[in-house]
Design a protein around this motif. Sequence first.
Motif, short mmCIF file in Angstrom:
data_model
loop_
_atom_site.label_atom_id
_atom_site.label_comp_id
_atom_site.label_asym_id
_atom_site.label_seq_id
_atom_site.Cartn_x
_atom_site.Cartn_y
_atom_site.Cartn_z
N PHE A 1 12.81 7.30 29.44
CA PHE A 1 13.36 8.59 29.86
C PHE A 1 12.30 9.63 30.21
O PHE A 1 12.61 10.78 30.50
CB PHE A 1 14.29 9.14 28.76
N LEU A 2 11.03 9.24 30.16
CA LEU A 2 9.95 10.22 30.33
C LEU A 2 9.80 10.71 31.76
O LEU A 2 9.41 11.85 31.98
CB LEU A 2 8.62 9.61 29.85
N SER A 3 10.11 9.85 32.74
CA SER A 3 9.98 10.26 34.15
C SER A 3 11.18 9.75 34.94
O SER A 3 11.90 8.87 34.48
CB SER A 3 8.68 9.70 34.74
N PRO A 4 11.38 10.29 36.17
CA PRO A 4 12.56 9.92 36.94
C PRO A 4 12.63 8.41 37.20
O PRO A 4 11.60 7.76 37.39
CB PRO A 4 12.37 10.68 38.26
N VAL A 5 13.83 7.86 37.16
CA VAL A 5 14.02 6.45 37.49
C VAL A 5 13.72 6.27 38.98
O VAL A 5 14.34 6.92 39.82
CB VAL A 5 15.47 6.00 37.18
N ARG A 6 12.74 5.40 39.31
CA ARG A 6 12.40 5.17 40.72
C ARG A 6 13.41 4.19 41.30
O ARG A 6 13.41 3.01 40.93
CB ARG A 6 10.98 4.61 40.83
N HIS A 7 14.28 4.68 42.19
CA HIS A 7 15.40 3.81 42.64
C HIS A 7 14.89 2.57 43.35
O HIS A 7 15.56 1.55 43.38
CB HIS A 7 16.37 4.61 43.52
N LYS A 8 13.63 2.59 43.87
CA LYS A 8 13.10 1.37 44.51
C LYS A 8 12.87 0.27 43.47
O LYS A 8 12.95 -0.91 43.76
CB LYS A 8 11.80 1.68 45.26
N SER A 9 12.56 0.65 42.20
CA SER A 9 12.29 -0.38 41.19
C SER A 9 13.53 -0.71 40.37
O SER A 9 13.51 -1.61 39.55
CB SER A 9 11.15 0.07 40.27
N VAL A 10 14.62 0.06 40.61
CA VAL A 10 15.86 -0.19 39.86
C VAL A 10 17.02 -0.27 40.85
O VAL A 10 17.66 0.75 41.15
CB VAL A 10 16.13 0.92 38.83
N PRO A 11 17.28 -1.47 41.39
CA PRO A 11 18.32 -1.62 42.40
C PRO A 11 19.67 -1.10 41.90
O PRO A 11 20.04 -1.32 40.76
CB PRO A 11 18.39 -3.14 42.62
#
Length: 115
Positions: free
Chosen positions: A33-43
């Motif tokens: 939860f420390l930084s934004p979820v990078r949508h490229k690495s989380v389909p």
Amino acid sequence: AKKAKKPKDSSNELAVCRVLLADLEAHQDAWPFLSPVRHKSVPGYRKVIKKPMDFSTIKEKLTNNLYLNLENFIVDVNLVFNNCQRFNEDDSEIGRAGHRMRRFFDKRWTELLHL
Ligand SMILES: Cc1ncccc1N[C@@H](C)c1ccc2c(c1)OCCCO2
């Protein structure tokens, strides 16, 4: 007779937010939860989660005075945990971390408010 309500002291609410955020960031289960979820690495994340939120974004908002009170701050922290529950299985590394962090947060802010 009606019990006199204690006057709410809102002056130190933002200080309480800073303490709470520091405690969240320092927690061993904070890593998802420390930084934004990078949508490229989380389909699929961007499609499913309409209002992404994370601790670094909360810190940014706190620094830019975007939280008018403790309530607004708690809404964003709960958004982190609700997004986590929506996207992750309860029985997963990230799902379990989310439940542990939510329990920690609920306990911590009630402690601070009942000082
Ligand atoms: C809170 C949350 N919910 C759903 C998915 C991810 C996340 N957190 C992000 C920061 C993350 C955590 C673990 C990850 C990851 C990314 O990169 C993909 C590879 C596996 O490792």
